[in-house]
Design a protein around this motif. Sequence first.
Motif, short mmCIF file in Angstrom:
data_model
loop_
_atom_site.label_atom_id
_atom_site.label_comp_id
_atom_site.label_asym_id
_atom_site.label_seq_id
_atom_site.Cartn_x
_atom_site.Cartn_y
_atom_site.Cartn_z
N GLY A 134 1.15 -1.15 -0.01
CA GLY A 134 -0.14 -0.05 0.37
C GLY A 134 0.74 1.00 -0.08
N ALA A 135 0.74 2.23 0.86
CA ALA A 135 1.55 3.43 0.68
C ALA A 135 2.84 2.79 1.52
CB ALA A 135 0.76 4.85 1.58
N LEU A 136 2.94 2.10 2.53
CA LEU A 136 3.85 1.19 3.39
C LEU A 136 5.49 1.39 2.37
CD1 LEU A 136 2.03 -0.39 6.05
CD2 LEU A 136 2.87 1.88 6.09
N THR A 137 6.29 1.90 2.31
CA THR A 137 7.66 1.20 2.26
C THR A 137 8.75 0.29 2.86
OG1 THR A 137 7.35 3.06 0.29
CG2 THR A 137 9.86 2.05 0.57
N PHE A 138 9.16 -0.54 2.13
CA PHE A 138 9.98 -1.35 2.72
C PHE A 138 11.28 -1.92 2.20
CE2 PHE A 138 5.66 -2.91 4.03
CZ PHE A 138 5.95 -3.17 5.47
N ALA A 152 16.84 -8.95 5.38
CA ALA A 152 15.18 -7.96 6.64
C ALA A 152 14.74 -6.79 6.16
CB ALA A 152 15.82 -6.81 7.49
N TYR A 153 12.93 -6.49 6.62
CA TYR A 153 12.56 -5.70 6.13
C TYR A 153 11.83 -4.66 6.60
CZ TYR A 153 10.60 -9.62 3.43
OH TYR A 153 10.74 -10.69 2.27
N PHE A 154 12.21 -2.83 6.25
CA PHE A 154 12.98 -2.35 7.06
C PHE A 154 12.11 -1.49 6.92
CE2 PHE A 154 14.49 2.00 7.48
CZ PHE A 154 13.98 2.61 8.93
N CYS A 155 10.93 -0.63 7.25
CA CYS A 155 9.50 0.16 7.40
C CYS A 155 10.05 1.59 7.90
CB CYS A 155 8.35 -0.45 7.70
SG CYS A 155 7.13 0.40 6.73
N PRO A 156 11.18 2.74 7.29
CA PRO A 156 10.45 3.36 7.45
C PRO A 156 9.67 4.60 8.84
CG PRO A 156 11.80 3.96 5.67
CD PRO A 156 10.93 2.60 6.00
N GLN A 157 8.57 4.60 7.97
CA GLN A 157 7.16 4.98 7.99
C GLN A 157 6.94 4.37 9.81
OE1 GLN A 157 7.25 3.47 5.04
NE2 GLN A 157 5.64 4.38 4.12
N ALA A 158 6.78 3.05 10.10
CA ALA A 158 6.29 2.75 11.21
C ALA A 158 8.05 2.03 12.52
CB ALA A 158 6.47 0.49 10.83
N GLU A 159 9.36 3.03 11.95
CA GLU A 159 9.91 2.90 12.26
C GLU A 159 10.56 1.47 12.87
OE1 GLU A 159 8.99 5.71 15.78
OE2 GLU A 159 10.64 7.09 14.80
#
Length: 286
Positions: A134-138, A152-159
Amino acid sequence: CKSRTKQVFVFATVALSSSLAPTKGRTIMGGDGYEIVQFPALRDNYGFLIHDTKSKATAAIDTPQVEPILEALRAKNWELTHIFNTHHHHDHAGGNAELCSKFSQVQVVAPFLEKEKIGRVDQAVKGGDIIKLGALTFHIIDVGGHTLGHIAYFCPQAEAAFVGDAIFAMGCGRMFEGTYPQFTESLKRISSLPDDTALYCAHEYTMANAKFALSVDPQNPHLIARAKEVESKRANNIPTVPTTLALEKLTNPFIRFDALRAELNLPPDSSDVDVFAALRKAKDSF
């Protein structure tokens, strides 16, 4: 962006059983545009769902056990749209086939180097790639060492970083397939993330890791205090996952190369790989 909604941690009122029973103790984290659900699976695994509140897309981070994933989806009234595998081990990808049969539209994202071992893979990724939910970037991070292709999957929006078995609270995964230099560089990549990153590790190994950490870093006041806190939490069946990178930098021997070099009586000019290798070998026989 410092103005975004801060991540919140809400612990369920039902305590986890000592065997991490999958029907109890769900933990929910949320923020601006996302929700993360954490739940126990198998004997000591954790499973995670991350949900984009705008598009309603939902990803399972690994598939250790199908029923806890289905239960978490039902509880939130979410539809599974993606599976994000960190590596090929059965307690991380063993539920893929059954979940794909139940959710025909699900897309499986998995490490490029391990796609043959995982089976059906719709998108094979490697370090440096970027994917969307969706709008989340990994951001995909190469964290090979535990297995050769571990990511590993890093999502900056979710920190948030979903790190599988690459790093644990006060520990790291066993080196089944990789090399010491490879694993060292992988841990450095994780360490380069922002300090406030939440690390979603895949196992509740923290008590055992704390005991080893204290054996090699016994004078560390942060570690001593954390070990006491972990002991209290586990006595009350409270999860110790997620952790934060800042906390790991203070207490996890596997990313404290400079501090542990002297503690291990290694020469001052020994490399970070030498430090990691000494630690990993010591932990393997601890």
